[in-house]
Design a protein around this motif. Structure first.
Motif, short mmCIF file in Angstrom:
data_model
loop_
_atom_site.label_atom_id
_atom_site.label_comp_id
_atom_site.label_asym_id
_atom_site.label_seq_id
_atom_site.Cartn_x
_atom_site.Cartn_y
_atom_site.Cartn_z
N HIS A 1 39.62 39.03 48.63
CA HIS A 1 38.43 39.65 48.94
C HIS A 1 37.09 39.34 48.23
O HIS A 1 36.09 39.34 48.99
CB HIS A 1 38.83 41.06 48.72
CG HIS A 1 37.73 42.15 48.93
ND1 HIS A 1 37.12 42.94 48.08
CD2 HIS A 1 36.92 42.42 50.13
CE1 HIS A 1 36.04 43.60 48.72
NE2 HIS A 1 36.11 43.31 49.91
N THR B 1 33.79 37.89 50.12
CA THR B 1 32.43 38.69 49.82
C THR B 1 31.30 37.87 49.62
O THR B 1 30.17 37.66 50.11
CB THR B 1 32.63 39.70 48.86
OG1 THR B 1 33.82 40.75 49.34
CG2 THR B 1 31.49 40.74 48.64
N TYR C 1 44.41 36.71 55.24
CA TYR C 1 45.42 37.91 55.03
C TYR C 1 46.60 38.27 56.16
O TYR C 1 46.37 38.23 57.33
CB TYR C 1 44.92 39.10 55.02
CG TYR C 1 43.61 39.36 54.07
CD1 TYR C 1 43.99 39.45 52.68
CD2 TYR C 1 42.27 39.39 54.40
CE1 TYR C 1 42.92 39.53 51.59
CE2 TYR C 1 41.28 39.37 53.30
CZ TYR C 1 41.82 39.57 51.83
OH TYR C 1 40.59 39.88 50.94
N TRP D 1 47.30 48.89 54.68
CA TRP D 1 45.91 48.83 54.12
C TRP D 1 45.00 50.22 54.67
O TRP D 1 43.94 50.04 54.18
CB TRP D 1 45.22 47.68 54.58
CG TRP D 1 45.75 46.34 53.64
CD1 TRP D 1 46.68 46.41 53.10
CD2 TRP D 1 45.06 45.25 53.43
NE1 TRP D 1 46.88 45.01 52.38
CE2 TRP D 1 45.93 44.48 52.46
CE3 TRP D 1 43.91 44.70 53.86
CZ2 TRP D 1 45.19 43.24 52.41
CZ3 TRP D 1 43.32 43.48 53.65
CH2 TRP D 1 44.18 42.72 52.74
N ASP E 1 45.09 39.72 46.76
CA ASP E 1 44.54 40.24 47.80
C ASP E 1 43.00 40.42 47.47
O ASP E 1 41.98 40.22 48.09
CB ASP E 1 45.03 41.47 48.45
CG ASP E 1 46.36 41.23 48.94
OD1 ASP E 1 46.62 40.23 49.60
OD2 ASP E 1 47.15 42.12 49.20
N ARG E 2 43.02 40.86 46.08
CA ARG E 2 41.63 41.52 45.32
C ARG E 2 40.75 40.03 45.47
O ARG E 2 39.77 39.93 45.53
CB ARG E 2 41.96 42.03 44.23
CG ARG E 2 42.47 43.50 44.27
CD ARG E 2 42.96 44.25 43.05
NE ARG E 2 43.53 45.24 43.26
CZ ARG E 2 43.29 46.59 43.53
NH1 ARG E 2 42.31 46.69 43.61
NH2 ARG E 2 44.26 47.45 43.56
N ALA F 1 39.21 35.81 57.69
CA ALA F 1 39.91 37.12 57.08
C ALA F 1 41.26 36.98 57.70
O ALA F 1 42.38 37.25 56.88
CB ALA F 1 39.11 38.35 57.55
N SER G 1 30.86 43.08 52.33
CA SER G 1 31.68 43.59 51.28
C SER G 1 32.50 44.99 51.78
O SER G 1 31.45 45.90 52.08
CB SER G 1 30.86 44.11 49.87
OG SER G 1 31.46 44.43 48.73
#
Length: 264
Positions: free
Chosen positions: A204, A208, A45, A255, A200-201, A41, A214
């Protein structure tokens, strides 16, 4: 003999949110799967390294604000593992008679807190799930310390992101909100969807699928609903570092949204 593996039952076979967060803060109570998830992660990011400290610093400022407002009872939902500057450290620094109850559905996190608190009067940790507020509010260890006829600070610090919409976070927040008496406060800091890019989505979703952890990001409009019936403390709902800063800070990640509401 049972075929169950007690280590797997405790979540040691994969990453756990409390231990991932602990690693992100530089803690030592984590394992290989937790470090792998956190490292991926952080690599994925550009703002990820800011999040744990933004979150933790907001919590401390919010607790100090509540203490200044006369609150001496705290319920920390989704407390995770102990770190530096825990709620009871701050509360007892202001008033040794303050009461603190930590709540988490991760038994390992609860055991760590119970070990830390075994000789600390006025504080305890219970293993319970925030999705069942009635069970928490009626828990004998909580009711032995917390009097909801007097002001209580309920902390939801990076907790609601673990509650998917199908588990109805609005109703669970309302149950805790309605338990507050006048002068009680609700404190929320959690993941904001407003500033997420499509990249970003996508990342993610990929993380997940890889780790099975999640997080739910929500809009600022959804956050407002969590404070229905409460008076938002100035400056209202803002990015976490912008909530009553007490020192210079890095540009916000964008965020984490944070706010404190007071029961009139």
């Amino acid at each position: 003999m049972s075929d169950r593996d007690p280590l797997n039952d405790l979540g040691f076979d994969g990453p756990a949110s409390a231990r991932v967060y602990d690693y992100s803060l530089g803690g030592k109570d984590n394992y290989g799967p937790d470090r792998s998830a956190a490292s991926d992660a952080l690599d994925a990011y550009s703002v990820a390294h800011l999040l744990p400290r933004e979150n933790r610093k907001f919590m401390r400022r919010a607790v100090r604000y509540l203490l200044d407002a006369g609150v001496r009872q705290f319920v920390d939902l989704g407390c995770g593992l102990p770190g530096k500057g825990n709620v009871h450290d701050l509360a007892h620094g202001a008033d040794p008679d303050a009461k603190v109850v930590y709540v988490d559905n991760d038994p390992v996190a609860v055991v760590h807190f119970q070990s830390l608190l075994h000789s600390v009067p006025g504080a305890t940790a219970i293993n319970a799930d925030a999705r069942h507020p009635d069970a928490i509010l009626s828990h004998p260890e909580l009711t032995a310390l917390i009097d909801f006829d007097r002001p209580v600070g309920i902390l939801m610090i990076s907790m609601l992101d673990w509650i998917p919409d199908e588990d109805d976070p609005d109703t669970l927040v309302a149950a805790f909100r309605e338990a507050l008496s006048p002068g009680g406060h609700l404190v929320i800091c959690d993941f904001l969807s407003d500033n997420l890019s499509e990249a970003d989505r996508a990342t993610h979703r990929e993380l997940t699928e890889r780790y099975g952890i999640s997080l739910t990001f929500r809009s600022s409009e959804r956050f407002k609903g969590f404070f229905d019936g409460l008076n938002l403390v100035e400056p209202g709902l803002v990015l976490a570092p912008e909530w009553r800063p007490d020192r210079p800070y890095d540009p916000p990640s964008g965020w984490l949204l944070a706010g404190v509401g007071r029961k009139p």
